[in-house]
Design a protein around this motif. Structure first.
Motif, mmCIF file in Angstrom:
data_model
loop_
_atom_site.group_PDB
_atom_site.id
_atom_site.type_symbol
_atom_site.label_atom_id
_atom_site.label_comp_id
_atom_site.label_asym_id
_atom_site.label_seq_id
_atom_site.Cartn_x
_atom_site.Cartn_y
_atom_site.Cartn_z
ATOM 1 N N VAL A 106 0.655 -1.458 0.091
ATOM 2 C CA VAL A 106 0.072 -0.138 0.302
ATOM 3 C C VAL A 106 0.777 1.214 -0.228
ATOM 4 O O VAL A 106 0.483 2.206 -0.673
ATOM 5 C CB VAL A 106 -1.069 0.613 1.494
ATOM 6 C CG1 VAL A 106 -1.127 0.994 1.512
ATOM 7 C CG2 VAL A 106 -2.343 -1.265 1.207
ATOM 8 N N CYS A 107 2.164 1.167 0.700
ATOM 9 C CA CYS A 107 2.822 2.553 1.242
ATOM 10 C C CYS A 107 3.256 2.681 -0.361
ATOM 11 O O CYS A 107 3.423 3.966 -1.299
ATOM 12 C CB CYS A 107 4.215 1.958 2.018
ATOM 13 S SG CYS A 107 5.309 3.724 2.060
ATOM 14 N N ALA A 118 7.425 5.525 4.654
ATOM 15 C CA ALA A 118 7.007 4.639 5.383
ATOM 16 C C ALA A 118 6.311 4.986 6.674
ATOM 17 O O ALA A 118 5.856 4.215 6.948
ATOM 18 C CB ALA A 118 8.930 3.421 5.528
ATOM 19 N N GLN A 119 6.432 5.703 6.937
ATOM 20 C CA GLN A 119 5.666 6.768 8.285
ATOM 21 C C GLN A 119 4.575 7.580 7.425
ATOM 22 O O GLN A 119 4.202 8.097 8.410
ATOM 23 C CB GLN A 119 6.987 7.515 9.314
ATOM 24 C CG GLN A 119 8.094 6.179 9.501
ATOM 25 C CD GLN A 119 8.903 6.900 10.161
ATOM 26 O OE1 GLN A 119 8.573 7.553 11.019
ATOM 27 N NE2 GLN A 119 10.235 7.172 10.080
ATOM 28 N N GLY A 120 4.345 7.819 6.195
ATOM 29 C CA GLY A 120 3.566 8.438 5.855
ATOM 30 C C GLY A 120 3.753 9.950 5.883
ATOM 31 O O GLY A 120 2.579 11.043 5.760
ATOM 32 N N GLY A 135 10.896 -0.534 15.847
ATOM 33 C CA GLY A 135 9.956 0.388 16.010
ATOM 34 C C GLY A 135 10.053 1.622 15.437
ATOM 35 O O GLY A 135 11.226 2.016 14.425
ATOM 36 N N THR A 136 8.710 2.565 15.353
ATOM 37 C CA THR A 136 9.643 3.465 14.693
ATOM 38 C C THR A 136 9.819 4.544 15.221
ATOM 39 O O THR A 136 9.555 5.163 16.932
ATOM 40 C CB THR A 136 7.898 4.533 14.321
ATOM 41 O OG1 THR A 136 7.123 3.320 13.627
ATOM 42 C CG2 THR A 136 7.462 5.865 13.702
ATOM 43 N N THR A 180 11.364 12.304 14.638
ATOM 44 C CA THR A 180 11.120 11.583 13.088
ATOM 45 C C THR A 180 12.296 11.978 12.655
ATOM 46 O O THR A 180 12.653 12.499 12.321
ATOM 47 C CB THR A 180 10.852 12.569 12.229
ATOM 48 O OG1 THR A 180 10.807 14.266 13.018
ATOM 49 C CG2 THR A 180 8.519 12.617 13.135
ATOM 50 N N VAL A 181 12.030 10.828 11.500
ATOM 51 C CA VAL A 181 13.710 10.797 10.657
ATOM 52 C C VAL A 181 14.153 12.158 10.150
ATOM 53 O O VAL A 181 12.697 12.975 9.802
ATOM 54 C CB VAL A 181 13.390 9.844 8.890
ATOM 55 C CG1 VAL A 181 13.635 8.136 11.142
ATOM 56 C CG2 VAL A 181 12.921 9.550 9.343
#
Length: 235
Positions: free
Chosen positions: A28-29, A86-88, A229-230, A234-235
């Motif tokens: 989906v991503c 990947a984190q939207g 994990g996320t 934020t990256v």
């Protein structure tokens, strides 16, 4: 995952990804961010062009050097960029260029470790092994293949850990060894996916080489997010 006196698990939130949602979530991503993935594919293909040209012209060792200083940092930049996807989150393509500079030194060091260890075996196969007979040559080839597989699986974790969690190179390398062995099913799954993509290049069309590395990178990133994990920051 150990990071000195603490662990990455202490610094990250629980990831919405898991073993059951990994493939559908990645698919989906990929579909939802297809234009951004294409931009990443273009960036990585351009970075790898000098390596490919040098190899075709008959300069394999120079091509390997170019891969260390250009292709490896480009791969790190691509994984960092796809970490946003990947984190939207969607970021400008300029992130790829800034991350190329940011992760250049660590990426070169990380790749150079594998090359430095495998280079003697490669040299033996190319020059010395053939002079020692077929048995020695086959043994050298087997050592090279086994070494490549081991280091490839380690790098499948080391690069995303390095670019997603902003840890030191030694920490990323140490934990990549631990995670690649501890999560053997995930590791074998990524290796199997790489083999399938290689077959696709051979039996379908070599033009897929332009797009498949970026697709594979998204699977590598999501695999890291599933296991660790996320990132909290934020990256």
């Amino acid at each position: 995952m150990q990071t000195g006196n603490s662990s990455v698990h202490d610094e990250v939130d629980a990831s919405p990804l898991n073993a059951l949602t990994y493939f559908p979530a990645t698919a989906v991503c990929l579909w939802e961010n297809l234009p951004q993935v294409l931009l990443g594919a273009i960036f990585f293909s351009v970075a790898c062009a000098p390596c490919f040209a040098l190899f075709v012209l008959g300069f394999p060792w120079v091509a390997l050097l170019a891969g260390l200083v250009i292709a490896a940092p480009a791969w790190a930049s691509l994984l960092h960029y796809e970490g946003y996807l990947a984190q939207g989150r969607v970021r400008s393509i300029t992130v790829l260029l800034s991350c190329f500079r940011r992760f250049w030194l660590d990426s070169v060091r990380l790749s150079a470790i594998a090359v430095a260890i495998l280079a003697p075996a490669l040299w033996w196969v190319a020059i010395g092994g053939s002079a020692m007979g077929n048995a020695a040559l086959l043994l050298g080839i087997a050592v090279v293949i086994l070494g490549l597989l081991i280091f490839a699986t380690v790098l499948l974790y080391a690069f995303p850990i390095l670019v997603l969690y902003d840890v030191a190179l030694t920490v990323a390398l140490r934990n990549s060894v631990i995670l690649s062995a501890r999560h053997m099913a995930n590791t074998l799954g990524l290796v199997a996916l790489a083999v399938l993509m290689t077959f696709a290049l051979y039996y379908v069309h070599t033009g897929l080489l332009f797009f498949l590395p970026a697709v594979y990178g998204l699977f590598v990133v999501n695999n890291c997010l599933v296991i660790i994990g996320t990132p909290r920051h934020t990256v």
